[in-house]
Write a protein that holds these residues in place. Structure first.
Motif, mmCIF file in Angstrom:
data_model
loop_
_atom_site.group_PDB
_atom_site.id
_atom_site.type_symbol
_atom_site.label_atom_id
_atom_site.label_comp_id
_atom_site.label_asym_id
_atom_site.label_seq_id
_atom_site.Cartn_x
_atom_site.Cartn_y
_atom_site.Cartn_z
ATOM 1 N N THR A 1 0.837 -1.147 -0.109
ATOM 2 C CA THR A 1 0.020 -0.036 -0.010
ATOM 3 C C THR A 1 0.960 1.248 0.053
ATOM 4 N N ALA A 2 0.626 2.145 -0.554
ATOM 5 C CA ALA A 2 1.309 3.499 -0.819
ATOM 6 C C ALA A 2 1.225 4.251 0.675
ATOM 7 N N THR B 1 -1.460 8.524 -0.463
ATOM 8 C CA THR B 1 -2.689 8.316 -1.445
ATOM 9 C C THR B 1 -3.475 9.588 -1.191
ATOM 10 N N ASP C 1 -6.827 11.402 -3.400
ATOM 11 C CA ASP C 1 -7.508 11.603 -4.676
ATOM 12 C C ASP C 1 -8.012 12.836 -4.786
ATOM 13 N N THR D 1 -5.724 9.861 -9.400
ATOM 14 C CA THR D 1 -5.224 9.718 -8.028
ATOM 15 C C THR D 1 -3.793 9.679 -7.910
ATOM 16 N N ARG E 1 -0.303 8.895 -5.996
ATOM 17 C CA ARG E 1 0.382 8.082 -4.766
ATOM 18 C C ARG E 1 1.990 8.368 -4.830
ATOM 19 N N ASN E 2 2.310 8.435 -3.615
ATOM 20 C CA ASN E 2 3.605 8.753 -3.359
ATOM 21 C C ASN E 2 4.210 7.535 -3.255
ATOM 22 N N PRO F 1 1.332 -0.459 -5.516
ATOM 23 C CA PRO F 1 0.564 -0.433 -4.557
ATOM 24 C C PRO F 1 -0.521 -1.873 -4.834
#
Length: 380
Positions: free
Chosen positions: A53-54, A57, A59, A197, A199-200, A277
């Motif tokens: 999982t990031a 995150t 949105d 979305t 994501r880092n 992710p």
């Protein structure tokens, strides 16, 4: 047959029986292979499964409604925090802003007029040039005008915020995914669908699951710690080992009622963005060091239909004895023994099909270098 020969035959028959029993009793014990158990330090490693999982995150959603004029990014690119991603048609919001600005100017002009009047009336009332009531009304009008200025200033700020929101920006830095809208689409502030979305991927969470029963058992063992305790090693979906090591950060404080499992979260650096992710992975978690652990070869442990484990042990009198044992985690070709065996026990690993419980045997020590090497590797 003459009767005089019967005693002789009986004597010979009895003598033959005695001889067969003597031969049977004098048969040498069966050779069996045994491994003598030793207490040793063992690094307990649990193999768990989970998904990535990031760590960050976001949105991207619109704060105001309108028509999308432009998309200002390329899907899949890295974006910065605050970078513009979409432009919503600002026409109506610009008009509202201009209207609020004009209303504020009007309110400020009215303040100048009414407040100067209030000052003049304050002087005249002392000279009885105006009534006390007129002077008080002038003061009241000045105060109302000042309040109106504050109200119009707030309306202008709201209009400015809404106008700024027509330029949709990224809340975080990271890699942006696929856009769900194209120019010309109508969006609203209350919509459920995200525009995109972000994501880092510089670091990743790995959420692992283990049964609550295993967690309780682990906490009862009073494991020692070392510098590697709680380190986590990942094996990716293609079987390769992820080069970066992670560290266990936390254990969920609640048990999932549906599965009876607890979630453990590890954090991994992801400088090359190898981890994405949602990837399914296997993780080896260094739980700690078990002091004076007993490791028994798996070939010396058998299980019945219920899964209960037993082991055959050669006693000091060289007799075969069966014991009920409780096993823990597997390590290579060994079982970690939790109950039933102790250091010095000689576990039967070869020739068990030739003997039964209670038989006298001749134990022969089996070279267990491979097993010892595996145990040493687990404790490294």
């Amino acid at each position: 047959m003459p009767s005089r020969f019967l005693p002789l035959l009986i004597i010979l028959g009895l003598s033959g029986c005695d001889n067969s029993q003597t031969v049977q009793q004098s048969a040498p014990p069966v050779d069996v292979g045994v491994v003598t158990l030793k207490a040793q330090s063992f690094n307990l490693v649990s193999e768990l499964t989970g998904r990535t999982t990031a760590t960050l995150t976001a949105d991207v959603r619109p704060q105001v409604g309108g028509i999308i004029q432009k998309r200002l990014f390329t899907e899949g690119d890295m974006v910065k925090a605050g970078q513009a991603l979409y432009q919503i048609d600002p026409s109506s919001y610009k008009a509202t802003y201009d209207q609020a600005a004009a209303a504020l100017k009007s309110a400020k002009a009215l303040v100048i007029s009414d407040c100067q009047k209030a000052k003049r009336y304050a002087v005249l009332v002392k000279e009885q040039g105006v009534s006390q009531q007129d002077a008080e009304d002038a003061q009241s009008a000045c105060a109302e005008d000042r309040a109106s200025v504050d109200e119009k200033a707030a309306a202008l700020e709201t209009a400015k915020i809404n106008l700024d929101w027509t330029r949709v920006t990224s809340p975080i830095a990271g890699r942006i995914g696929i856009s769900s809208v194209t120019p010309g689409a109508l969006v609203s502030a209350a919509q459920d669908t995200a525009l995109a979305t972000v994501r880092n991927l510089d670091s990743m969470y790995v959420d692992l699951t283990r049964s609550s029963a295993d967690l309780l058992s682990l906490r009862k063992r009073a494991l020692a710690t070392n510098s590697d305790t709680l380190n986590v090693t990942l094996t990716l979906e293609d079987g390769s080992v992820y080069p970066e090591k992670g560290r266990l950060e936390l254990t969920e404080v609640a048990v999932d009622e549906a599965t009876g499992s607890v979630t453990l979260r590890a954090v991994f650096p992801n400088p090359k963005h190898v981890l994405l992710p949602g990837m399914f992975i296997r993780a080896d978690v260094d739980e700690g060091v078990v002091e004076n652990a007993i490791l028994a070869p798996q070939q010396g442990i058998t299980r019945d239909a219920k899964g209960d484990a037993t082991a055959r042990v050669v006693t000091a009198e060289n007799k075969v004895e069966q014991r009920d044992v409780v096993t823990g985690d597997a390590s290579g070709t060994n079982w970690l023994i939790l109950k039933g065996l102790q250091a010095g026990d000689r576990v039967l690993v070869e020739g068990s099909d030739k003997v039964s419980t209670g038989d006298t045997v001749k134990p022969v020590e089996v070279n267990n270098d491979a097993t010892a090497a595996q145990s040493t590797e687990g404790a490294a």
